[in-house]
Design an enzyme around this catalytic site. Sequence first.
Site, PDB file in Angstrom:
ATOM      1  N   LYS A  13       0.858  -1.184   0.000  1.00  0.00           N
ATOM      2  CA  LYS A  13       0.000   0.000   0.000  1.00  0.00           C
ATOM      3  C   LYS A  13       0.890   1.227   0.000  1.00  0.00           C
ATOM      4  CE  LYS A  13      -4.579   0.378   0.663  1.00  0.00           C
ATOM      5  NZ  LYS A  13      -5.504  -0.488  -0.088  1.00  0.00           N
ATOM      6  N   THR A  61      -3.869  -5.587   0.808  1.00  0.00           N
ATOM      7  CA  THR A  61      -3.201  -4.296   0.996  1.00  0.00           C
ATOM      8  C   THR A  61      -4.002  -3.438   1.982  1.00  0.00           C
ATOM      9  OG1 THR A  61      -4.255  -3.142  -0.860  1.00  0.00           O
ATOM     10  CG2 THR A  61      -2.269  -4.420  -1.355  1.00  0.00           C
ATOM     11  N   ASP A  62      -5.280  -3.703   2.093  1.00  0.00           N
ATOM     12  CA  ASP A  62      -6.080  -2.979   3.091  1.00  0.00           C
ATOM     13  C   ASP A  62      -5.619  -3.317   4.509  1.00  0.00           C
ATOM     14  OD1 ASP A  62      -8.425  -1.171   3.434  1.00  0.00           O
ATOM     15  OD2 ASP A  62      -9.082  -2.856   4.684  1.00  0.00           O
ATOM     16  N   PHE A 199      32.213  29.245 -13.146  1.00  0.00           N
ATOM     17  CA  PHE A 199      32.356  28.036 -13.957  1.00  0.00           C
ATOM     18  C   PHE A 199      33.277  28.388 -15.117  1.00  0.00           C
ATOM     19  CE2 PHE A 199      30.458  24.810 -16.995  1.00  0.00           C
ATOM     20  CZ  PHE A 199      30.990  23.720 -16.344  1.00  0.00           C
ATOM     21  N   ARG A 216      28.582  34.328 -10.519  1.00  0.00           N
ATOM     22  CA  ARG A 216      27.227  33.923 -10.911  1.00  0.00           C
ATOM     23  C   ARG A 216      26.443  33.548  -9.666  1.00  0.00           C
ATOM     24  NH1 ARG A 216      27.599  27.631 -13.252  1.00  0.00           N
ATOM     25  NH2 ARG A 216      28.510  26.798 -11.355  1.00  0.00           N
ATOM     26  N   VAL A 271      29.318  23.117  -9.611  1.00  0.00           N
ATOM     27  CA  VAL A 271      28.383  22.382  -8.756  1.00  0.00           C
ATOM     28  C   VAL A 271      29.008  21.034  -8.399  1.00  0.00           C
ATOM     29  CG1 VAL A 271      26.097  21.313  -8.660  1.00  0.00           C
ATOM     30  CG2 VAL A 271      26.378  23.566  -9.705  1.00  0.00           C
ATOM     31  N   GLN A 272      29.729  20.447  -9.372  1.00  0.00           N
ATOM     32  CA  GLN A 272      30.348  19.142  -9.129  1.00  0.00           C
ATOM     33  C   GLN A 272      31.264  19.195  -7.901  1.00  0.00           C
ATOM     34  OE1 GLN A 272      29.736  20.411 -12.129  1.00  0.00           O
ATOM     35  NE2 GLN A 272      29.549  18.834 -13.700  1.00  0.00           N
ATOM     36  N   ASN A 298      21.361  22.021 -11.312  1.00  0.00           N
ATOM     37  CA  ASN A 298      21.890  23.383 -11.387  1.00  0.00           C
ATOM     38  C   ASN A 298      20.775  24.271 -11.936  1.00  0.00           C
ATOM     39  OD1 ASN A 298      23.530  25.600 -11.536  1.00  0.00           O
ATOM     40  ND2 ASN A 298      24.835  24.842 -13.203  1.00  0.00           N
ATOM     41  N   HIS A 300      19.409  27.466 -13.137  1.00  0.00           N
ATOM     42  CA  HIS A 300      20.122  28.624 -13.689  1.00  0.00           C
ATOM     43  C   HIS A 300      19.389  29.941 -13.435  1.00  0.00           C
ATOM     44  CE1 HIS A 300      22.496  25.589 -15.670  1.00  0.00           C
ATOM     45  NE2 HIS A 300      21.429  25.109 -16.280  1.00  0.00           N
TER      46      HIS A 300
END
EC number: 1.7.3.3
Length: 343
Positions: A13, A61-62, A199, A216, A271-272, A298, A300
């Site tokens: 569920k 599943t109930d 960058f 940036r 970012v890496q 990222n 922008h």
Amino acid sequence: MAGRFDLQGRHGKSRVRVSRVWRRPAEAGGHLFVEWSVAVSVVSDCLPSYTSDDNSAIVATDSIKNTVYVKAKECTEVVSMEEFAVILGRHFTSLYSQVGNGGDGNFSQPFMVCVLLYKSSGARPFMKVFLFEQVSEATVTIVERPWERVAVDGKPHSHGFKLGSEKHTTEVNVKKSGSLLINSGIQGYSLLKTTQSGFEGFVRDRYTLLPETRERIVATEVTAWWRYPFEHISQLPSKPFCFTQRYQDVKKVLADTFFGPPDVGVYSPSVQNTLYLMAREVLTRFPDIASVQLRMPNLHFIPVNLGGKENPGLVKFADDVYMPTDEPHGTIEATLSRANSKL
Ligand SMILES: O=c1[nH]c(=O)c2[nH]c(=O)[nH]c2[nH]1
């Protein structure tokens, strides 16, 4: 020739929404409140239900949904969502074997239990045979709605909460043998800084238009997953270890590393690189985390330059006005593990 097939199935569920209040007195910190969306998925020996009309081995599943509420009720002491997921996982992987074997859970086949039933009329007893399903494995996933205690006049409120943003998540897998996997994470952790990001030095091919920059905005929405090293129920730490506290700790380390010191920040060349430093700091600070996976889109913020052929440089961008975008976005992700850890 008729084909031969291999059938594997699982059922459960999803999005079982449950809230739990632990009503502590104000002097002890006030009420604790959680709201969880729980998904339970079990692997069980109920293949006949797929290949025929025989549902006799299905845990409905109930019933799975109802179990979530019953177990929440039974947690009279505060539990973290990781602990709650383990409780559910253990319940589903042990319940159906306990009937037959006293709970050590070593059946490899579905098994039968014979019960002598007596009629109140005093008639002869009769025997009924039940076939119990074998749940060999359960995966429990929980996402928490981030209710946070409010402060009024700087004082934490004893029973007032407001909704925050990023979400704590967990995924726990429990096998009948007791083997265990606990992953926890963060979803939707939005971080941005207005400078100290650039960058440069990337590949330039004939389609490259992006200018190099040392100035940036960098913005992301972190999704993090980390794995705890507990591989068997018997290795689970006893009380003082708190998964909820560890979640808060990881969140803080991720943000502190992303931002750097409050006055000067820290320069991010990509970012890496920032992602790697964030992941490394988590593993360095927390020996009880075996690996960490970060996904950091990222997002922008594009410098706005009005003008064009007719009016070149009509309004010049000066690191001031940007066009925020979330589509398309860069997709940057990595997993960092301890060199000796088996993933
Ligand atoms: O930090 C970044 N990493 C990239 O891989 C990339 N690619 C891109 O266009 N801008 C950026 N920024």
